[in-house]
Design a protein around this motif. Structure first.
Motif, PDB file in Angstrom:
ATOM      1  N   LYS A   1       0.845  -1.188   0.000  1.00 26.36           N
ATOM      2  CA  LYS A   1       0.000   0.000   0.000  1.00 26.36           C
ATOM      3  C   LYS A   1       0.881   1.238   0.000  1.00 26.36           C
ATOM      4  O   LYS A   1       1.768   1.376   0.836  1.00 26.36           O
ATOM      5  CB  LYS A   1      -0.907  -0.012   1.231  1.00 26.36           C
ATOM      6  N   PRO A   2       0.654   2.171  -0.934  1.00 26.41           N
ATOM      7  CA  PRO A   2       1.530   3.344  -1.002  1.00 26.41           C
ATOM      8  C   PRO A   2       1.299   4.310   0.144  1.00 26.41           C
ATOM      9  O   PRO A   2       0.208   4.388   0.720  1.00 26.41           O
ATOM     10  CB  PRO A   2       1.143   3.989  -2.344  1.00 26.41           C
ATOM     11  N   GLU A   3       2.350   5.029   0.466  1.00 26.84           N
ATOM     12  CA  GLU A   3       2.288   6.098   1.454  1.00 26.84           C
ATOM     13  C   GLU A   3       1.607   7.310   0.831  1.00 26.84           C
ATOM     14  O   GLU A   3       1.887   7.673  -0.312  1.00 26.84           O
ATOM     15  CB  GLU A   3       3.715   6.446   1.868  1.00 26.84           C
ATOM     16  N   LEU A   4       0.722   7.963   1.575  1.00 27.12           N
ATOM     17  CA  LEU A   4       0.111   9.222   1.149  1.00 27.12           C
ATOM     18  C   LEU A   4       0.854  10.350   1.855  1.00 27.12           C
ATOM     19  O   LEU A   4       0.779  10.488   3.073  1.00 27.12           O
ATOM     20  CB  LEU A   4      -1.376   9.239   1.477  1.00 27.12           C
ATOM     21  N   LEU A   5       1.582  11.142   1.067  1.00 27.41           N
ATOM     22  CA  LEU A   5       2.500  12.155   1.594  1.00 27.41           C
ATOM     23  C   LEU A   5       1.921  13.547   1.368  1.00 27.41           C
ATOM     24  O   LEU A   5       1.693  13.955   0.228  1.00 27.41           O
ATOM     25  CB  LEU A   5       3.864  12.014   0.922  1.00 27.41           C
ATOM     26  N   ALA A   6       1.691  14.273   2.454  1.00 31.05           N
ATOM     27  CA  ALA A   6       0.970  15.546   2.400  1.00 31.05           C
ATOM     28  C   ALA A   6       1.887  16.737   2.634  1.00 31.05           C
ATOM     29  O   ALA A   6       2.838  16.658   3.401  1.00 31.05           O
ATOM     30  CB  ALA A   6      -0.142  15.556   3.449  1.00 31.05           C
ATOM     31  N   PRO A   7       1.560  17.873   2.005  1.00 33.55           N
ATOM     32  CA  PRO A   7       2.304  19.109   2.271  1.00 33.55           C
ATOM     33  C   PRO A   7       1.835  19.746   3.572  1.00 33.55           C
ATOM     34  O   PRO A   7       0.662  19.674   3.932  1.00 33.55           O
ATOM     35  CB  PRO A   7       1.929  19.995   1.077  1.00 33.55           C
ATOM     36  N   ALA A   8       2.745  20.365   4.301  1.00 33.18           N
ATOM     37  CA  ALA A   8       2.383  21.051   5.551  1.00 33.18           C
ATOM     38  C   ALA A   8       3.205  22.329   5.642  1.00 33.18           C
ATOM     39  O   ALA A   8       4.349  22.315   6.086  1.00 33.18           O
ATOM     40  CB  ALA A   8       2.627  20.153   6.760  1.00 33.18           C
ATOM     41  N   GLY A   9       2.596  23.446   5.229  1.00 33.96           N
ATOM     42  CA  GLY A   9       3.310  24.715   5.233  1.00 33.96           C
ATOM     43  C   GLY A   9       3.429  25.350   6.600  1.00 33.96           C
ATOM     44  O   GLY A   9       4.242  26.241   6.808  1.00 33.96           O
ATOM     45  N   ASP A  10       2.609  24.912   7.546  1.00 37.60           N
ATOM     46  CA  ASP A  10       2.694  25.405   8.917  1.00 37.60           C
ATOM     47  C   ASP A  10       2.099  24.357   9.843  1.00 37.60           C
ATOM     48  O   ASP A  10       1.652  23.292   9.405  1.00 37.60           O
ATOM     49  CB  ASP A  10       2.007  26.771   9.077  1.00 37.60           C
ATOM     50  N   LEU A  11       2.072  24.656  11.139  1.00 41.68           N
ATOM     51  CA  LEU A  11       1.648  23.673  12.127  1.00 41.68           C
ATOM     52  C   LEU A  11       0.174  23.305  11.967  1.00 41.68           C
ATOM     53  O   LEU A  11      -0.204  22.138  12.122  1.00 41.68           O
ATOM     54  CB  LEU A  11       1.915  24.211  13.533  1.00 41.68           C
ATOM     55  N   GLU A  12      -0.670  24.285  11.668  1.00 37.57           N
ATOM     56  CA  GLU A  12      -2.090  23.992  11.482  1.00 37.57           C
ATOM     57  C   GLU A  12      -2.299  23.034  10.316  1.00 37.57           C
ATOM     58  O   GLU A  12      -3.070  22.065  10.412  1.00 37.57           O
ATOM     59  CB  GLU A  12      -2.878  25.282  11.240  1.00 37.57           C
ATOM     60  N   LYS A  13      -1.611  23.274   9.202  1.00 36.91           N
ATOM     61  CA  LYS A  13      -1.758  22.401   8.039  1.00 36.91           C
ATOM     62  C   LYS A  13      -1.205  21.007   8.328  1.00 36.91           C
ATOM     63  O   LYS A  13      -1.730  20.009   7.819  1.00 36.91           O
ATOM     64  CB  LYS A  13      -1.047  23.020   6.831  1.00 36.91           C
ATOM     65  N   LEU A  14      -0.156  20.942   9.128  1.00 36.22           N
ATOM     66  CA  LEU A  14       0.366  19.628   9.511  1.00 36.22           C
ATOM     67  C   LEU A  14      -0.709  18.835  10.259  1.00 36.22           C
ATOM     68  O   LEU A  14      -0.938  17.644   9.973  1.00 36.22           O
ATOM     69  CB  LEU A  14       1.606  19.793  10.386  1.00 36.22           C
TER      70      LEU A  14
END
Length: 409
Positions: free
Chosen positions: A3-16
């Motif tokens: 199963k592939p990893e879903l890798l997300a962008p996080a420009g700041d702590l809230e987005k993380l």
């Protein structure tokens, strides 16, 4: 199949936190130095530590970007920076510059190294070389087809991983390496300060007639000659898996929390459904596309994955986004027994309007706004002030970080 990893962008702590709660397996973030998104809020030491702790509590990995092309002065303090990242427990660092790679390898030997797409990873020989130097993963160049990626997978060591962009904005320059921004605005794209001149409107000036600006036209369709459509591979997850891509990367550290949550949730549903049943995935494709289109976007393209671009990958008539829904608020605490909760307003909404609530888990639901109270407890009819704290009664229970949206009339 893995199963592939879903890798997300996080420009700041809230987005993380949004990315983690909405289904990411890993996030990539930038510190205050060495990242190619200098205009993002990014993470100071304290926020990075908090972000890593939050992600790890939820079983999510954190990768720190250090993918600038370094000049001599950039190496001052770099070794200490990598040591701090390692001590904080980051899972990997993304690097494109060979000199930066050497510093990270020596200063933080326990830190996993991923080779950024900026390193122009277009062939298996370069991937093999990075592996010999100690890289764990290579982020393949966006100029590759699925066929080429599959060939790379067959020619590299089994324990070397392939990461690829599957969604988000495309860059007009080769592997994102651009001098146009430097030349036109003095902002170095290769050190994180791109001015995005590829999205500007251009005119032609004839040498003997200065000041006479003539529009550049391509078949009378417009003048935005560099403006690429957005990548979207949501309908092609099986092909990505078969090609050997183990990490699905979403572009967008500069995008809103609403964008991150919407896109991550749609890909999470699609990946999970596919591994539960390919038939279920095929049946639900219209649902995934409907959901993902509620985040602002340009027209979609599969870019280079199925062959060389032919001109249909560009948007010639404008440089604006398609926006079908407005992000109007975020829940700031779990609701009480009456389904009331405090929310932070992000765009105007009013009593009597129909809105949708998008929870981190589970299906979205529609409701009519019946009551709005301000922080003083006074009932009001509309919420016009950005980031105003409000109390809303929802039609069912909600949790912190659930998001509110409404259709654009």
């Amino acid at each position: 199949m893995q199963k592939p990893e879903l890798l997300a962008p996080a420009g700041d702590l809230e987005k993380l936190k949004i990315a983690v709660l909405y289904g990411a397996d890993a996030v990539y973030i930038g510190g205050e130095a060495y990242s190619l998104r200098a205009k993002a809020k990014n993470f100071d030491k304290e926020k990075m530590q908090e972000g890593i702790h939050f992600a790890h509590q939820h079983g999510v990995k954190v990768y720190v970007t250090a993918n600038i092309y370094a000049h001599n002065a950039d190496f001052e303090g770099m070794a200490d920076y990598f040591k701090e990242i390692q001590e904080m427990g980051a899972d990997a660092v993304l690097i494109s510059d060979l000199g930066v790679f050497a510093v990270a390898k020596e200063a933080a030997p326990q830190l996993e190294i991923h080779v950024s797409t900026q390193a122009n990873n277009t062939n298996y020989k370069s991937a093999q070389m990075w592996y010999q130097l100690g890289a764990k993963r290579v982020v393949v160049a966006r100029e590759l087809s699925l066929k080429e990626i599959k060939q790379i997978r067959q020619m590299i060591p089994q324990d070397m991983e392939i990461e690829a962009f599957v969604h988000g904005a495309m860059c007009i320059s080769y592997s994102g390496r651009c001098l146009l921004s430097n030349y036109l605005s003095g902002r170095d794209a290769n050190k994180g300060a791109c001015a995005h001149p590829c999205r500007w409107k251009y005119h032609l000036v004839e040498e003997t007639r200065p000041g006479e600006y003539m529009p550049i036209e391509e078949n009378e369709r417009g003048t935005y000659i560099y403006n690429s459509k957005d990548l979207c591979m949501l309908e092609h997850i099986p092909d990505l898996i078969k090609a050997g891509v183990i990490s699905f990367k979403i572009e967008g550290r500069m995008k809103t929390p609403f964008y991150v949550g919407t896109v991550i949730k749609a890909y999470r549903m699609a990946i999970d459904d596919y591994f539960e049943s390919p038939e279920k995935y095929q049946k639900n494709l219209p649902l995934y596309m409907q959901e993902i289109s509620k985040a602002s976007h340009r027209d979609y393209t599969t870019a280079f994955y199925y062959g060389k671009p032919d001109g249909n990958q560009q948007v010639y008539t404008n440089n604006t986004y398609i926006r079908e829904y407005d992000f109007i608020g975020m829940v700031k605490q779990d609701s009480d027994k009456n389904n009331c909760a405090m929310v932070e307003q992000r765009n105007k909404f009013s009593v009597g309007e129909m809105i949708e609530v998008m929870p981190a888990k589970g299906s979205s639901f529609s409701m009519k706004v019946e009551h709005i109270w301000n922080e003083e407890g006074e009932e009001i009819v509309s919420a016009p002030h950005p980031q105003q704290m409000l109390k809303i009664q929802f039609s069912r229970a909600v949790k912190e970080f659930d998001m509110m949206r409404k259709s654009v009339e």
